[in-house]
Design a protein around this motif. Structure first.
Motif, PDB file in Angstrom:
ATOM      1  N   TYR A 136      21.594 -15.608   1.159  1.00 45.86           N
ATOM      2  CA  TYR A 136      20.247 -15.597   0.589  1.00 45.86           C
ATOM      3  C   TYR A 136      19.967 -14.652  -0.204  1.00 45.86           C
ATOM      4  CZ  TYR A 136      19.498 -18.615   4.732  1.00 45.86           C
ATOM      5  OH  TYR A 136      19.624 -19.826   5.431  1.00 45.86           O
ATOM      6  N   THR A 137      18.761 -14.757  -1.078  1.00 44.15           N
ATOM      7  CA  THR A 137      18.326 -14.027  -2.260  1.00 44.15           C
ATOM      8  C   THR A 137      18.270 -12.364  -1.859  1.00 44.15           C
ATOM      9  OG1 THR A 137      15.964 -14.512  -1.842  1.00 44.15           O
ATOM     10  CG2 THR A 137      17.309 -15.702  -3.255  1.00 44.15           C
ATOM     11  N   LYS A 138      17.859 -11.996  -0.740  1.00 42.00           N
ATOM     12  CA  LYS A 138      17.840 -10.708  -0.294  1.00 42.00           C
ATOM     13  C   LYS A 138      19.078 -10.027  -0.229  1.00 42.00           C
ATOM     14  CE  LYS A 138      16.340  -7.884   3.665  1.00 42.00           C
ATOM     15  NZ  LYS A 138      15.743  -7.661   5.244  1.00 42.00           N
ATOM     16  N   GLU A 139      20.281 -10.918   0.392  1.00 47.14           N
ATOM     17  CA  GLU A 139      21.441 -10.172   0.355  1.00 47.14           C
ATOM     18  C   GLU A 139      22.135 -10.300  -1.123  1.00 47.14           C
ATOM     19  OE1 GLU A 139      20.538 -11.618   4.332  1.00 47.14           O
ATOM     20  OE2 GLU A 139      20.609 -12.669   2.230  1.00 47.14           O
ATOM     21  N   ALA A 140      21.816 -11.284  -1.910  1.00 44.76           N
ATOM     22  CA  ALA A 140      22.418 -11.340  -3.308  1.00 44.76           C
ATOM     23  C   ALA A 140      21.836 -10.390  -3.961  1.00 44.76           C
ATOM     24  CB  ALA A 140      21.898 -12.827  -3.640  1.00 44.76           C
ATOM     25  N   TYR A 191      33.539   2.441   1.670  1.00 44.83           N
ATOM     26  CA  TYR A 191      31.896   2.322   1.344  1.00 44.83           C
ATOM     27  C   TYR A 191      31.719   0.780   1.204  1.00 44.83           C
ATOM     28  CZ  TYR A 191      27.610   2.876  -1.393  1.00 44.83           C
ATOM     29  OH  TYR A 191      26.392   2.633  -1.831  1.00 44.83           O
ATOM     30  N   PHE A 192      32.498  -0.035   0.394  1.00 43.23           N
ATOM     31  CA  PHE A 192      32.100  -1.406   0.493  1.00 43.23           C
ATOM     32  C   PHE A 192      31.912  -2.146   1.651  1.00 43.23           C
ATOM     33  CE2 PHE A 192      32.627  -0.937  -4.169  1.00 43.23           C
ATOM     34  CZ  PHE A 192      31.904  -2.050  -4.578  1.00 43.23           C
ATOM     35  N   TYR A 193      32.727  -1.672   2.563  1.00 42.61           N
ATOM     36  CA  TYR A 193      32.897  -2.293   4.081  1.00 42.61           C
ATOM     37  C   TYR A 193      31.471  -1.774   4.592  1.00 42.61           C
ATOM     38  CZ  TYR A 193      33.521  -2.924   9.171  1.00 42.61           C
ATOM     39  OH  TYR A 193      33.483  -3.126  10.481  1.00 42.61           O
ATOM     40  N   GLN A 194      31.174  -0.540   4.371  1.00 37.62           N
ATOM     41  CA  GLN A 194      29.690  -0.210   5.231  1.00 37.62           C
ATOM     42  C   GLN A 194      28.586  -0.899   4.550  1.00 37.62           C
ATOM     43  OE1 GLN A 194      28.968   4.377   4.943  1.00 37.62           O
ATOM     44  NE2 GLN A 194      27.568   3.606   3.095  1.00 37.62           N
ATOM     45  N   GLU A 195      28.535  -1.148   3.438  1.00 32.38           N
ATOM     46  CA  GLU A 195      27.607  -1.750   2.490  1.00 32.38           C
ATOM     47  C   GLU A 195      27.451  -3.334   2.813  1.00 32.38           C
ATOM     48  OE1 GLU A 195      24.840   0.226   1.023  1.00 32.38           O
ATOM     49  OE2 GLU A 195      26.136   1.784   1.872  1.00 32.38           O
ATOM     50  N   LEU A 196      28.451  -3.770   2.857  1.00 31.77           N
ATOM     51  CA  LEU A 196      28.588  -5.163   3.232  1.00 31.77           C
ATOM     52  C   LEU A 196      28.267  -5.505   4.798  1.00 31.77           C
ATOM     53  CD1 LEU A 196      31.706  -6.334   1.192  1.00 31.77           C
ATOM     54  CD2 LEU A 196      29.603  -7.007   1.003  1.00 31.77           C
ATOM     55  N   LYS A 197      28.687  -4.509   5.612  1.00 26.29           N
ATOM     56  CA  LYS A 197      28.197  -4.564   7.066  1.00 26.29           C
ATOM     57  C   LYS A 197      26.835  -4.418   7.236  1.00 26.29           C
ATOM     58  CE  LYS A 197      29.597  -2.895  11.573  1.00 26.29           C
ATOM     59  NZ  LYS A 197      30.291  -1.924  12.333  1.00 26.29           N
ATOM     60  N   LYS A 198      25.996  -3.832   6.415  1.00 27.38           N
ATOM     61  CA  LYS A 198      24.601  -3.670   6.469  1.00 27.38           C
ATOM     62  C   LYS A 198      23.887  -4.984   6.060  1.00 27.38           C
ATOM     63  CE  LYS A 198      24.293   1.304   5.101  1.00 27.38           C
ATOM     64  NZ  LYS A 198      23.934   2.013   3.880  1.00 27.38           N
ATOM     65  N   LEU A 199      24.736  -5.925   5.114  1.00 21.94           N
ATOM     66  CA  LEU A 199      24.291  -7.082   4.924  1.00 21.94           C
ATOM     67  C   LEU A 199      24.617  -8.268   5.728  1.00 21.94           C
ATOM     68  CD1 LEU A 199      24.667  -7.114   1.017  1.00 21.94           C
ATOM     69  CD2 LEU A 199      22.573  -6.284   2.433  1.00 21.94           C
ATOM     70  N   GLY A 200      25.298  -7.911   6.797  1.00 17.30           N
ATOM     71  CA  GLY A 200      25.951  -9.041   7.615  1.00 17.30           C
ATOM     72  C   GLY A 200      27.126  -9.799   7.049  1.00 17.30           C
ATOM     73  N   LEU A 201      27.729  -9.098   6.073  1.00 21.70           N
ATOM     74  CA  LEU A 201      28.851  -9.826   5.263  1.00 21.70           C
ATOM     75  C   LEU A 201      30.107  -9.167   5.349  1.00 21.70           C
ATOM     76  CD1 LEU A 201      26.632 -10.670   2.188  1.00 21.70           C
ATOM     77  CD2 LEU A 201      27.279 -12.272   3.704  1.00 21.70           C
ATOM     78  N   ALA A 202      30.498  -8.569   6.528  1.00 19.64           N
ATOM     79  CA  ALA A 202      31.636  -7.671   6.688  1.00 19.64           C
ATOM     80  C   ALA A 202      32.614  -8.636   7.578  1.00 19.64           C
ATOM     81  CB  ALA A 202      31.201  -6.410   6.999  1.00 19.64           C
ATOM     82  N   ASP A 203      32.317  -9.977   7.869  1.00 16.73           N
ATOM     83  CA  ASP A 203      33.332 -10.501   8.895  1.00 16.73           C
ATOM     84  C   ASP A 203      34.708 -10.636   8.315  1.00 16.73           C
ATOM     85  OD1 ASP A 203      30.997 -10.852  10.498  1.00 16.73           O
ATOM     86  OD2 ASP A 203      30.823 -12.910   9.841  1.00 16.73           O
ATOM     87  N   TYR A 204      35.525 -10.454   9.011  1.00 16.44           N
ATOM     88  CA  TYR A 204      37.136 -10.487   8.870  1.00 16.44           C
ATOM     89  C   TYR A 204      37.261 -11.836   8.697  1.00 16.44           C
ATOM     90  CZ  TYR A 204      38.512 -10.918  13.581  1.00 16.44           C
ATOM     91  OH  TYR A 204      38.721 -11.038  14.910  1.00 16.44           O
TER      92      TYR A 204
END
Length: 700
Positions: A343-347, A382-395
């Motif tokens: 979604y645009t919020k995450e994008a 850091y990228f893991y941390q920020e992606l996790k905030k967006l719900g985009l850190a699934d392995y």
């Protein structure tokens, strides 16, 4: 209209958008045939949905590349004209849905302000040119294929030879022998190769021709082990010209180039390509990559504050989602997008992240994910941390849990069963019950809602195709199970076998049986495709056969995944390709428009474009008059033959020479100014003769 005219600096793009706006107006006022209008809007990326009155817009992103400013622009139009959801396709495009037809010119004009197009994203055109998402960073690549994919995209965009083919045409570029762009299942697939050693090594491509998926998949033929890069564009143009002239146009299910090659044979097809060479604008087309190579740089951002994670999910994420680059000290981060939807919020936050801390670039992937490139090793936590905030850190990036699926019955007219609903359930099953398989990069699951294989189900280890099955007088959703597909590398692939059809609601049960069997019976390190081949199709048929029975069907089996209402099989008109219009007046108008385009091209000294537009003008005029006589035609070459038989040899129309002789001058002459002018005059003469004959017939 004026609102977007004033904002577009490129007059060619402005003309495109104004034309779309004008044609929408004509359509709304009943002055243009619906099917003809469909053909035009599809070639402008405007695709009908299953839902009435709204459109899907396909945004064309060559080789999946997007910058932060382009991603923000896509977010702007999605929020303004659509729903804020972005869908990543298996061709590295972005799709947005529920757009009003009347607002599409305005939407397009806003995208073009950041050089993003929707032109030729759909329809009977050269579709998005795809490439390995790791191109330029792949440790195994001979060279970066990006500038060659980009040159191909730019050369074919708006090229007259590919505007109204019998069917769509797909091109891919793989960065290495791993063949991650799947060359074997494309109309034209290219794999980077070097000839020679060291600095003197010559760049080129292994070339595969005539691959495709759909209901009858065909493995591409290797036609060059090494094609020098300066011959890339001339070869592509020759192939497209032959397909445009000889490809099927009446029977849509037989219109892809793979069927033409099967009919003619590879040798005869290549001979036709060779015969086109004299007419090409370029016998050699060197692609200068000097500026591209010089523009490359690696980011060195300031270090933000963060804490290195210590959880198990981070360890797994690093294992599956972080890829080493050939650039020392830099890594790529793979981001798994559930069913290709975000979604645009995450994008917008992603756009800021890649601009501030990476190289201001994302690459969308053929598996509906995206790859962040050029991340410094110290910044990985850091990228893991920020992606996790967006719900985009699934392995599990590019693993069996990363299921590929088309939209199916959610929005597609051709969808028979819910592919996204089934994918959602099976994805959760793998995460919950089979997490050990998330480390297996070779094991894949792909789901399509119909036989057209937009979800690439017939090249997967385990594939599912949406179908229906009858139980008494009732119809229920079903899945056909396909097994054993794989990409072997260097242009070799294996298509999956159709094993059995089962009710959709038993899909998860089938998956459990298959994975349990693989766990217990496969030899250590045995690839699923090889395991399937060793066991044989009947072994798996017998395993799954108990799930195919309908004696114990329940009411819930009649409700498809993701739905609350009982299943209704409702297939609309497919829009995977523009429909050919057989209305005489429309065809004559189209022929006249082609001659007008030719005149414009000649004024701009675009001799090759003008010649091809004159050619299509003559052929369309001939088709119009054949249609009026009730003569069926199935290719441009067939139109030329039938027109000669019915009108020239009978003496009904006198052109002063055989029609074929006049038309096929295009194959015998180089695209010079003098020939372009003479050929245009010939086309005008042909059009006037046909129009005069038609007028007399109508008023007789």
């Amino acid at each position: 209209m004026q609102s977007f005219r004033s904002e577009i600096e490129n007059p060619v793009v402005e003309k495109d958008i104004v034309e779309l706006a004008n044609k929408i107006d004509l359509f709304r006022n009943g002055k243009i045939d619906e099917e003809k209008f469909r053909s035009l809007r599809l070639a402008r990326g405007v695709y009908g949905q299953r839902q009435e009155g709204v459109q899907m817009i396909r945004i064309k992103l060559p080789f999946g590349r997007v910058t932060s400013s382009q991603l923000n622009r896509i977010c702007d139009v999605s929020e303004k004209y659509s729903t804020g959801r972005l869908h990543v396709t298996t061709r590295q495009d972005i799709q947005i849905h529920y757009v009003s037809l009347d607002r599409t010119p305005e939407l397009w004009s806003e995208l073009e302000q950041d050089e993003v197009t929707i032109r030729e994203a759909c329809g009977n055109t050269v579709r998005n040119v795809t490439a390995s998402e790791t191109a330029g960073i792949d440790p195994h690549e001979p060279f970066d294929v990006t500038p060659y994919a980009d040159a191909t995209f730019k050369y074919m965009l708006r090229n007259p030879i590919s505007q109204e083919m019998g069917r769509k045409f797909k091109i891919s570029f793989s960065s290495s022998e791993e063949d991650t762009a799947l060359s074997y299942l494309h109309d034209l697939g290219f794999i980077a190769k070097l000839k020679g050693e060291g600095a003197a090594a010559e760049r080129g491509f292994k070339v595969l021709l005539g691959g495709g998926l759909g209901s009858q998949p065909r493995h591409g033929d290797v036609v060059y082990e090494f094609l020098p890069t300066d011959k890339l564009i001339p070869f592509i143009e020759g192939v497209v010209r032959v397909f445009d002239r000889h490809g099927e146009r009446a029977k849509r299910m037989k219109a892809r180039m793979k069927f033409l090659i099967t009919k003619l044979g590879v040798e005869e097809f290549l001979q036709l390509v060779k015969e086109e060479q004299a007419a090409l604008q370029h016998q050699s087309y060197p692609i200068d990559v000097t500026d591209f190579e010089a523009s490359k740089s690696l980011p060195d951002p300031a270090m933000p504050d963060f804490t290195v994670p210590t959880d198990e999910n981070y360890r797994r994420w690093k294992l599956t989602n972080v890829l080493p680059q050939k650039q020392a000290g830099y890594f790529a981060v793979g981001v798994k997008i559930h069913l290709g939807d975000f979604y645009t919020k995450e994008a917008r936050q992603l756009a800021k992240l890649i601009k501030d801390f990476a190289n201001d670039e994302l690459r969308f992937t053929l598996r509906q994910n995206f790859l962040i490139r050029d991340v410094k090793e110290e910044l990985i936590p850091y990228f893991y941390q920020e992606l996790k905030k967006l719900g985009l850190a699934d392995y599990g990036y590019n693993s069996i849990g990363d299921i590929t699926s088309c939209p199916g019955t959610d929005t597609c007219n051709l969808g028979i069963a819910s592919s996204t609903g089934a994918a959602d359930v099976m994805g959760k099953l793998i995460i919950d019950e089979y997490p050990e398989f998330l480390l297996d990069k070779d094991l894949t699951i792909k789901i399509s809602g119909c036989m057209n294989a937009c979800g690439q189900h017939n090249m997967a280890s385990i594939g599912f195709q949406g179908m229906s099955m009858k139980v008494g007088k009732a119809v229920m959703p079903a899945l056909q199970v396909l097994l054993g597909g794989a990409t072997m590398g260097d242009g070799q692939g294996r298509f999956a076998d159709k094993v059995i059809k089962i009710p959709s609601k038993r899909g998860p049960q089938a998956l459990r049986l298959l994975l349990d069997d693989y766990k217990s019976q496969a030899e250590k390190g045995e690839n699923y495709a090889f395991y399937y081949e060793r066991k044989g199709q009947m072994y798996f048929y017998e395993m799954l056969k108990p799930l195919a029975g309908t004696d114990n069907i329940t009411d819930s089996d009649f409700i498809d995944w993701g739905n609350d209402e009982p299943y209704v099989k409702a297939i609309g008109v497919g829009e995977c390709a523009g429909v050919v219009i057989d209305l005489v007046s429309t065809l004559l108008l189209e022929a006249r428009e082609k001659l007008a385009d030719s005149e414009d091209s000649l004024k701009a000294e675009k001799w090759a474009d003008g010649i091809y537009q004159s050619y299509t003008g003559m052929v369309n005029a001939a088709k119009a008059i054949l249609t009026a006589e009730g003569v069926n035609t199935n290719s441009y070459a067939n139109i030329v033959t039938e027109f000669e038989n019915h009108f020239i040899e009978s003496g009904k129309i006198n052109l002063g020479a055989p029609f074929s002789e006049l038309v096929y001058q295009i194959k015998q002459n180089p695209p010079t100014a003098s020939f372009a002018g003479e050929y245009y005059k010939t086309a005008e003469k042909v059009f006037e003769a046909i129009s005069e004959f038609r007028s007399k017939e109508v008023h007789a």
